[in-house]
Design a protein around this motif. Sequence first.
Motif, PDB file in Angstrom:
ATOM      1  N   GLU A 144      33.922  38.958  47.844  1.00 14.53           N
ATOM      2  CA  GLU A 144      33.378  39.644  47.066  1.00 14.53           C
ATOM      3  C   GLU A 144      33.709  41.230  47.014  1.00 14.53           C
ATOM      4  O   GLU A 144      34.132  41.614  48.074  1.00 14.53           O
ATOM      5  CB  GLU A 144      31.774  39.631  46.979  1.00 14.53           C
ATOM      6  N   ILE A 145      33.576  41.877  45.994  1.00 14.11           N
ATOM      7  CA  ILE A 145      33.957  43.491  46.142  1.00 14.11           C
ATOM      8  C   ILE A 145      32.762  44.134  47.183  1.00 14.11           C
ATOM      9  O   ILE A 145      31.743  43.930  46.946  1.00 14.11           O
ATOM     10  CB  ILE A 145      33.895  44.102  44.667  1.00 14.11           C
TER      11      ILE A 145
ATOM     12  N   LYS B  10      44.012  42.414  38.642  1.00 15.07           N
ATOM     13  CA  LYS B  10      44.416  42.157  37.259  1.00 15.07           C
ATOM     14  C   LYS B  10      43.875  43.352  36.495  1.00 15.07           C
ATOM     15  O   LYS B  10      42.838  43.920  36.639  1.00 15.07           O
ATOM     16  CB  LYS B  10      43.679  40.906  36.615  1.00 15.07           C
TER      17      LYS B  10
ATOM     18  N   ARG C 256      43.276  44.340  32.428  1.00 17.62           N
ATOM     19  CA  ARG C 256      43.009  43.408  31.451  1.00 17.62           C
ATOM     20  C   ARG C 256      43.941  43.989  30.157  1.00 17.62           C
ATOM     21  O   ARG C 256      44.512  43.253  29.550  1.00 17.62           O
ATOM     22  CB  ARG C 256      41.467  43.396  31.145  1.00 17.62           C
TER      23      ARG C 256
ATOM     24  N   LYS D 261      34.248  50.227  45.405  1.00 18.03           N
ATOM     25  CA  LYS D 261      35.221  50.513  44.442  1.00 18.03           C
ATOM     26  C   LYS D 261      35.151  51.883  44.058  1.00 18.03           C
ATOM     27  O   LYS D 261      34.182  52.571  44.248  1.00 18.03           O
ATOM     28  CB  LYS D 261      35.046  49.446  43.424  1.00 18.03           C
TER      29      LYS D 261
ATOM     30  N   GLU E 284      47.977  42.434  29.272  1.00 18.54           N
ATOM     31  CA  GLU E 284      47.394  42.023  30.587  1.00 18.54           C
ATOM     32  C   GLU E 284      48.403  41.921  31.537  1.00 18.54           C
ATOM     33  O   GLU E 284      49.564  41.472  31.496  1.00 18.54           O
ATOM     34  CB  GLU E 284      46.460  40.781  30.448  1.00 18.54           C
TER      35      GLU E 284
ATOM     36  N   ASP F 125      35.893  48.617  34.216  1.00 19.31           N
ATOM     37  CA  ASP F 125      35.650  47.153  33.739  1.00 19.31           C
ATOM     38  C   ASP F 125      37.381  46.628  33.365  1.00 19.31           C
ATOM     39  O   ASP F 125      37.212  45.425  33.034  1.00 19.31           O
ATOM     40  CB  ASP F 125      34.916  47.114  32.432  1.00 19.31           C
ATOM     41  N   GLN F 126      38.417  47.593  33.032  1.00 23.01           N
ATOM     42  CA  GLN F 126      39.565  46.995  33.018  1.00 23.01           C
ATOM     43  C   GLN F 126      40.372  46.340  34.038  1.00 23.01           C
ATOM     44  O   GLN F 126      41.008  45.482  34.127  1.00 23.01           O
ATOM     45  CB  GLN F 126      40.344  47.782  32.388  1.00 23.01           C
ATOM     46  N   PHE F 127      39.670  46.481  35.210  1.00 19.73           N
ATOM     47  CA  PHE F 127      40.400  46.103  36.604  1.00 19.73           C
ATOM     48  C   PHE F 127      39.187  44.868  36.966  1.00 19.73           C
ATOM     49  O   PHE F 127      38.257  44.965  37.137  1.00 19.73           O
ATOM     50  CB  PHE F 127      40.318  47.091  37.744  1.00 19.73           C
ATOM     51  N   SER F 128      39.947  43.831  37.762  1.00 19.73           N
ATOM     52  CA  SER F 128      39.205  42.937  38.447  1.00 19.73           C
ATOM     53  C   SER F 128      40.428  42.536  39.667  1.00 19.73           C
ATOM     54  O   SER F 128      41.487  42.550  39.387  1.00 19.73           O
ATOM     55  CB  SER F 128      39.042  41.752  37.553  1.00 19.73           C
ATOM     56  N   VAL F 129      39.717  41.969  40.531  1.00 17.92           N
ATOM     57  CA  VAL F 129      40.148  41.337  41.691  1.00 17.92           C
ATOM     58  C   VAL F 129      39.818  39.710  41.904  1.00 17.92           C
ATOM     59  O   VAL F 129      38.754  39.614  41.666  1.00 17.92           O
ATOM     60  CB  VAL F 129      40.201  42.175  43.072  1.00 17.92           C
ATOM     61  N   GLU F 130      40.688  39.005  42.616  1.00 17.15           N
ATOM     62  CA  GLU F 130      40.352  37.514  42.985  1.00 17.15           C
ATOM     63  C   GLU F 130      41.121  37.264  44.105  1.00 17.15           C
ATOM     64  O   GLU F 130      42.316  37.567  44.312  1.00 17.15           O
ATOM     65  CB  GLU F 130      40.615  36.823  41.701  1.00 17.15           C
TER      66      GLU F 130
END
Lengths: 113, 113
Positions: B53-54, B78, B80, B57, B18, B63-68
């Motif tokens: 919120e997004i 991120k 994963r 995209k 990760e 699904d391997q990507f995320s933002v925060e």
Amino acid sequence: GQQLNQSPQSMFIQEGEDVSMNCTSSSIFNTWLWYKQDPGEGPVLLIALYKAGELTSNGRLTAQFGITRKDSFLNISASIPSDVGIYFCAGQLPGAGSYQLTFGKGTKLSVIP
Amino acid sequence: EPEVTQTPSHQVTQMGQEVILRCVPISNHLYFYWYRQILGQKVEFLVSFYNNEISEKSEIFDDQFSVERPDGSNFTLKIRSTKLEDSAMYFCASTKRGNQPQHFGDGTRLSIL
């Protein structure tokens, strides 16, 4: 996805010469932006265009938003060595709440002193 | 002039691990973006984020990507379980309003081994 066709891919010019590059698309864009990228750095905004037909200058740089909203050009007058870099066009497509940028593939400019 | 700052400048990670890339957008900006640039290629949109919120995209942002936005200043990306093809420069950008020109950080070079 949407494609921006940017040309030329690269150019070698003598210091003092004028430069012209352009972007075309089959789609209409609401906004056209021109960025410059130096090695190892992020794109730096040069000029932003918001209306069809708009002609905007920033020092030796001039850019125009095409009347059809499907193209834009960037001119650099009297080039200097620090103009070396990669120039990208980018556009925002129409659409409520859609602000993502679509980039061209870039024009690599080399200036021969 | 305020800047978008990104850390680290270079991240080397083993495949499958990760990774979290960090960005501090310009302080009064409300719209945040991640883009990537594979070596020698154009800049590609990944994701935009507004009001916690997004908002958009791309197909790259799976699904391997995320933002925060974990606090009032940081914006993170991120990945994963990294793959070799995730090797690229990752750029963060921000704007005060969605239709304003995006200002980019200098990027994080991600190298997956």
